[in-house]
Scaffold this active site. Structure first.
Site, PDB file in Angstrom:
ATOM      1  N   SER A  45       0.821  -1.212   0.000  1.00  0.00           N
ATOM      2  CA  SER A  45       0.000   0.000   0.000  1.00  0.00           C
ATOM      3  C   SER A  45       0.850   1.254   0.000  1.00  0.00           C
ATOM      4  CB  SER A  45      -0.940   0.031   1.222  1.00  0.00           C
ATOM      5  OG  SER A  45      -0.328   0.640   2.329  1.00  0.00           O
ATOM      6  N   ILE A  46       0.188   2.381  -0.252  1.00  0.00           N
ATOM      7  CA  ILE A  46       0.840   3.690  -0.255  1.00  0.00           C
ATOM      8  C   ILE A  46       1.338   4.069   1.136  1.00  0.00           C
ATOM      9  CG2 ILE A  46      -1.264   5.035   0.219  1.00  0.00           C
ATOM     10  CD1 ILE A  46      -0.278   7.010  -1.971  1.00  0.00           C
ATOM     11  N   LYS A  47       0.770   3.459   2.173  1.00  0.00           N
ATOM     12  CA  LYS A  47       1.159   3.795   3.541  1.00  0.00           C
ATOM     13  C   LYS A  47       2.582   3.353   3.869  1.00  0.00           C
ATOM     14  CE  LYS A  47      -2.683   5.717   4.966  1.00  0.00           C
ATOM     15  NZ  LYS A  47      -2.743   7.123   5.415  1.00  0.00           N
ATOM     16  N   ASP A  48       3.177   2.482   3.068  1.00  0.00           N
ATOM     17  CA  ASP A  48       4.581   2.127   3.270  1.00  0.00           C
ATOM     18  C   ASP A  48       5.461   3.374   3.239  1.00  0.00           C
ATOM     19  OD1 ASP A  48       3.520  -0.416   3.027  1.00  0.00           O
ATOM     20  OD2 ASP A  48       5.076  -1.146   1.677  1.00  0.00           O
ATOM     21  N   ALA A  51       5.162   5.324   6.489  1.00  0.00           N
ATOM     22  CA  ALA A  51       5.778   4.527   7.555  1.00  0.00           C
ATOM     23  C   ALA A  51       7.291   4.680   7.534  1.00  0.00           C
ATOM     24  CB  ALA A  51       5.385   3.061   7.395  1.00  0.00           C
TER      25      ALA A  51
END
Length: 354
Positions: A45-48, A51
């Protein structure tokens, strides 16, 4: 071959994702609609991106040290991204997550080696909300570091420093419209700020689902929501620092039924399996294309792996339980409705950050 990478851990593989033109919707609208394939990140996901940036910045500031435990409250994808980063960098992770999120996300957090604390979903004002629980755990434990993705502007920096420049390069500086949902606001903030610095005429559209207050906040200055959505981690009912950084020109609220129709159409026509948040992005991008003359160049985000929405968006029983029709609305009908749907579009005033 150019572009191929060799890494020593998964964190080094985050970013540099491809752009994909959605042929079916591009041909119907007369404009080129692209999705940034964020599901290519190792955590899916884009949240990597957020993070990694949050952890790197905290390590650089000395707030986070080897042997400490990262703690974060999340609807899922940020937790998976943090799990990938933590394992890559030799850190521990505790994820606090509502127990009503997709089972696919819960399983991946644990498979990537993080500890999971599932809590009952409650309103934000309740002290037992997953956000407050994560904050409290970090305050009570000196060896814990709270990522705080909503207020930590390293979140938006990830996109200002990386995602935005990637898009600008891939589009060769020719971009008319950027479309994005908002959870923490990091994606739309970092990308809009970077890309508007290069092209001040760029239109930035916020896509907001039912059950979120962002659209009404931009319209009235108050967070007020009606209904609910099957999207997870999208929309917000309070003002946060990452969202304050966003440069938004238009906001659009779309119902879940449109997500079902768009997701089914591009799956059948293009073989692209969208997650629910990505389906909202793509539906809003298609809407924006139909509100403008043909020939636009539009970019949005395929936020995560479509399979993470398998138990909801692609589950007829679940859709019926939410009073949604599992069958797609004919694309001609959806197209005409979007062409005539100008009243759905909110032109955003610039004072929304105050």
């Amino acid at each position: 071959m150019p572009g191929l990478r060799r890494a020593t851990n998964q964190a080094e593989l985050i970013g540099n994702t491809d752009l994909l033109r959605i042929s079916s919707l591009s041909e119907l609208s007369g404009s080129d609609i692209f999705v940034k394939c964020e599901y290519q990140n190792p955590g899916g996901s884009i949240k990597d991106r957020a993070a990694l940036q949050m952890v790197q910045d905290a390590l650089a500031r000395g707030e986070l040290k080897p042997g400490m435990t990262i703690v974060e409250g999340t609807a899922g994808n940020t937790g998976i991204g943090l799990a990938v980063v933590a394992k890559s960098l030799g850190l521990n992770l505790l994820v606090v997550m509502p127990n009503d999120q997709a089972a696919e996300k819960t399983r991946m957090i644990e498979l990537h080696g993080a500890k999971l604390m599932a809590v009952d979903p409650v309103p934000f004002k309740n002290d037992n909300h997953f956000y407050h629980t994560a904050r409290r755990l970090a305050e009570e434990n000196p060896d814990y570091w709270w990522a705080n993705q909503f207020e930590n502007t390293s979140n938006m920096r990830a996109h200002y420093l990386n995602t935005g420049p990637e898009i600008w390069q891939q589009m060769e500086g020719k971009l008319d419209i950027l479309v994005s949902v908002s959870g923490t606001g990091g994606t739309i903030a970092g990308n809009s700020r970077y890309l508007k610095e290069r092209n001040p005429q760029l239109e930035v559209w916020l896509a907001d689902p039912d059950g979120s207050g962002s659209y009404n906040f931009l319209k009235t200055g108050e967070y007020k929501a009606e209904g609910g959505s099957m999207t997870e981690g999208i929309g917000i009912m309070r003002r946060v620092e990452n969202f304050r950084q966003a440069e938004i020109d238009y906001a659009l609220n779309l119902p879940d039924q449109d997500l079902v129709s768009i997701a089914n159409y591009v799956r059948e026509e293009d073989g692209i399996v969208l997650g629910s948040s990505s389906a909202l992005n793509v539906a809003a991008a298609y809407f924006a294309a139909l509100q403008r003359p043909s020939g636009q160049r539009i970019v949005t985000f395929s936020c995560d792996l479509g399979e993470r929405s398998g138990s909801k968006l692609y589950n007829p029983d679940y859709l019926v339980s939410r009073e949604l029709n599992p069958n797609a609305e004919p694309i001609a009908s959806l197209t005409e409705r979007y062409r005539q749907g100008g009243e759905r579009v909110l032109k955003v005033k610039r004072n929304y950050k105050n």
